[in-house]
Enzyme design. Structure first.
Site, PDB file in Angstrom:
ATOM      1  N   CYS A   8      18.516   1.506   2.204  1.00  0.00           N
ATOM      2  CA  CYS A   8      19.044   2.549   3.091  1.00  0.00           C
ATOM      3  C   CYS A   8      19.941   1.997   4.202  1.00  0.00           C
ATOM      4  CB  CYS A   8      17.906   3.351   3.705  1.00  0.00           C
ATOM      5  SG  CYS A   8      16.838   4.064   2.465  1.00  0.00           S
ATOM      6  N   HIS A  62      20.043   7.023  10.124  1.00  0.00           N
ATOM      7  CA  HIS A  62      19.534   7.228   8.767  1.00  0.00           C
ATOM      8  C   HIS A  62      18.618   8.458   8.799  1.00  0.00           C
ATOM      9  CE1 HIS A  62      17.997   6.610   4.869  1.00  0.00           C
ATOM     10  NE2 HIS A  62      16.828   6.107   5.230  1.00  0.00           N
ATOM     11  N   ASN A  66      15.928  12.349   2.483  1.00  0.00           N
ATOM     12  CA  ASN A  66      16.366  10.956   2.528  1.00  0.00           C
ATOM     13  C   ASN A  66      17.110  10.634   1.231  1.00  0.00           C
ATOM     14  OD1 ASN A  66      16.600   8.190   2.523  1.00  0.00           O
ATOM     15  ND2 ASN A  66      14.480   7.800   3.115  1.00  0.00           N
TER      16      ASN A  66
HETATM   17  O1  UT7 Z   1      14.538   5.246   3.727  1.00  0.00           O
HETATM   18  C1  UT7 Z   1      13.335   4.650   3.308  1.00  0.00           C
HETATM   19  C2  UT7 Z   1      12.426   4.557   4.446  1.00  0.00           C
HETATM   20  N1  UT7 Z   1      11.270   5.369   4.322  1.00  0.00           N
HETATM   21  C3  UT7 Z   1      10.893   6.227   5.285  1.00  0.00           C
HETATM   22  O2  UT7 Z   1      11.617   6.470   6.202  1.00  0.00           O
HETATM   23  C4  UT7 Z   1       9.523   6.807   5.280  1.00  0.00           C
HETATM   24  C5  UT7 Z   1       8.792   6.469   6.538  1.00  0.00           C
HETATM   25  N2  UT7 Z   1       7.511   7.114   6.585  1.00  0.00           N
HETATM   26  C6  UT7 Z   1       7.349   8.445   6.780  1.00  0.00           C
HETATM   27  O3  UT7 Z   1       8.305   9.165   6.922  1.00  0.00           O
HETATM   28  C7  UT7 Z   1       5.931   8.968   6.888  1.00  0.00           C
HETATM   29  O4  UT7 Z   1       5.033   7.890   6.909  1.00  0.00           O
HETATM   30  C8  UT7 Z   1       5.541   9.959   5.758  1.00  0.00           C
HETATM   31  C9  UT7 Z   1       6.318  11.254   5.899  1.00  0.00           C
HETATM   32  C10 UT7 Z   1       5.801   9.318   4.412  1.00  0.00           C
HETATM   33  C11 UT7 Z   1       4.054  10.301   5.853  1.00  0.00           C
HETATM   34  O5  UT7 Z   1       3.781  10.809   7.144  1.00  0.00           O
HETATM   35  P1  UT7 Z   1       2.561  10.225   8.000  1.00  0.00           P
HETATM   36  O6  UT7 Z   1       2.463  10.995   9.230  1.00  0.00           O
HETATM   37  O7  UT7 Z   1       2.755   8.747   8.086  1.00  0.00           O
HETATM   38  O8  UT7 Z   1       1.332  10.587   7.084  1.00  0.00           O
HETATM   39  P2  UT7 Z   1       0.218   9.622   6.456  1.00  0.00           P
HETATM   40  O9  UT7 Z   1       0.827   8.759   5.389  1.00  0.00           O
HETATM   41  O10 UT7 Z   1      -0.527   8.946   7.558  1.00  0.00           O
HETATM   42  O11 UT7 Z   1      -0.729  10.682   5.788  1.00  0.00           O
HETATM   43  C12 UT7 Z   1      -1.476  11.623   6.536  1.00  0.00           C
HETATM   44  C13 UT7 Z   1      -2.158  12.551   5.590  1.00  0.00           C
HETATM   45  C14 UT7 Z   1      -2.904  11.842   4.443  1.00  0.00           C
HETATM   46  O12 UT7 Z   1      -4.069  12.559   4.177  1.00  0.00           O
HETATM   47  P3  UT7 Z   1      -5.487  11.999   4.706  1.00  0.00           P
HETATM   48  O13 UT7 Z   1      -5.614  10.643   4.086  1.00  0.00           O
HETATM   49  O14 UT7 Z   1      -5.355  11.956   6.193  1.00  0.00           O
HETATM   50  O15 UT7 Z   1      -6.433  13.012   4.196  1.00  0.00           O
HETATM   51  C15 UT7 Z   1      -1.943  12.003   3.286  1.00  0.00           C
HETATM   52  O16 UT7 Z   1      -2.613  11.999   2.044  1.00  0.00           O
HETATM   53  O17 UT7 Z   1      -1.199  13.406   4.983  1.00  0.00           O
HETATM   54  C16 UT7 Z   1      -1.378  13.378   3.568  1.00  0.00           C
HETATM   55  N3  UT7 Z   1      -0.090  13.629   2.939  1.00  0.00           N
HETATM   56  C17 UT7 Z   1       0.337  14.869   2.628  1.00  0.00           C
HETATM   57  N4  UT7 Z   1      -0.229  16.069   2.803  1.00  0.00           N
HETATM   58  C18 UT7 Z   1       0.474  17.133   2.401  1.00  0.00           C
HETATM   59  C19 UT7 Z   1       0.848  12.744   2.565  1.00  0.00           C
HETATM   60  N5  UT7 Z   1       1.892  13.381   2.017  1.00  0.00           N
HETATM   61  C20 UT7 Z   1       1.589  14.694   2.048  1.00  0.00           C
HETATM   62  C21 UT7 Z   1       2.284  15.835   1.626  1.00  0.00           C
HETATM   63  N6  UT7 Z   1       1.683  17.037   1.833  1.00  0.00           N
HETATM   64  N7  UT7 Z   1       3.489  15.803   1.065  1.00  0.00           N
END
Ligand code: UT7
Length: 325
Positions: free
Chosen positions: A113, A252, A282
């Protein structure tokens, strides 16, 4: 030293849309979760028979037209992608043929990216040394073809697009300062396998499909906030400028929350930031050039404005460029 300046930009977005309602129909997620955690409402998806070079060709053509040049004027095409049509020929060579850019050298590079800012940095060096006059920096990815649509943590984030810029030798100020960097030790936070046989990686993927993207979202988020702020400060310092001199930041477009946290660290307000991620999600390296094209078209960037382009991504890598429009 000869100045390197962006003199034309162009983007391409495929037609098909996966909105949040569609994502709700394929994985356990909700429109509310996706918007609150990412800001994304829709992502555009390439047709089954539409690939990186098809989209890159259109975006490059638009950028060359926007620059008032013809394909024969181009000396070099550099293309950033993590989803190439082939390992060889390079996508840049396919685009060269499609455009009829018979005088251009061509090669691909991979900075995920961070590709656009990395490409601007490469182009600047070729121009400053007098090697080339007109360079196309084009970024294109069909992330949808590498997405695990069983993995709700990644599939809601990605879309497809292409974005390009023509960087040319100029008497006017253009690219003022750039900073690119890598933290390879954290590289396994975003993976997409090629030939390497790596069972552990395949196991991590919900679909167990080798050719899909996997990401440790939280780790990438922390890296992104820190490096976007630090790289921006670095180019400002190198240019001897402050945030008051900057008209717009084009970051980005990965996640609204990452951008919010980064600009808090920068100490700027969100009226200085251009965002279009709700429409596209993204799209890897093409996020910045597509957003740049839209910002110019929307009149958010005027001649003489100083702008910061800043990204981060797989590698892990980062990059910032301070440019005068
Ligand atoms: O260009 C490449 C670079 N990549 C990025 O920029 C991505 C960077 N990361 C992010 O944008 C975020 O980490 C995410 C959007 C991917 C995830 O957000 P987060 O606030 O970090 O969530 P998390 O991974 O800590 O997950 C929190 C909860 C989890 O459930 P539990 O374990 O707390 O029960 C996940 O399973 O949210 C759950 N979860 C979802 N729930 C509903 C993860 N994805 C989803 C979803 N819908 N799509």
């Amino acid at each position: 030293m000869i100045n390197a300046k962006i003199i034309g930009v162009g983007g391409y977005i495929p037609e098909k849309v996966y909105d949040n309602a569609y994502m709700e129909s394929i994985v356990d997620t909700s429109d509310e979760w996706i918007i609150r955690r990412t800001g994304i409402k829709e992502r555009h998806i390439s047709a089954d028979n539409e690939y990186t070079t098809d989209m890159a060709t259109i975006a490059s053509k638009r950028a060359i037209e926007n620059a008032g040049l013809t394909a024969e004027d181009i000396d070099l095409i550099i293309l950033a992608t993590v989803t190439p049509d082939y390992f060889t020929p390079a996508c840049a060579c396919v685009v060269q043929a499609n455009l009829g850019a018979v005088n251009a050298a061509a090669f691909d590079f991979n900075a995920a990216c961070s590709g656009f800012v990395t490409g601007l940095t490469i182009a600047q060096k070729f121009i400053q040394t007098g090697t080339y006059k007109n360079i196309v920096v084009v970024c294109a990815d069909v992330l949808s073809k590498a997405t695990d649509y069983k993995d709700r943590a990644t599939c809601v984030l990605f879309g497809d697009a292409a974005g390009a810029a023509v960087v040319s030798a100029s008497e006017e100020t253009g690219i003022i300062a750039t900073d690119i960097g890598a933290d390879g030790a954290s590289g396994m936070a975003i993976t997409s396998l090629a030939y390497r046989d790596d069972e552990e990686e395949v196991e991590k993927r919900i679909s167990h499909k080798k050719d899909t993207l996997w990401m440790a979202g939280q780790a990438v988020m922390k890296f992104a906030v820190k490096t976007m702020a630090e790289a921006s400060e670095k180019v400002l310092k190198e240019a001897g400028l402050t945030w008051d001199d900057i008209a717009l930041v084009v970051p980005h477009q990965a996640n609204y929350r990452i951008v919010e946290s980064a600009i808090k660290r920068m100490g700027i307000t969100d009226d200085k930031v251009f965002l279009n991620l709700e429409k596209y999600g993204n799209t890897s390296a093409s996020c910045i050039p597509v957003a740049l094209s839209e910002a110019v078209e929307a009149g958010r960037i005027k001649k003489g404005d100083k702008i910061i382009l800043v990204g981060f991504g797989g590698g892990l890598t980062w990059g910032a460029a301070l440019i005068e429009w």
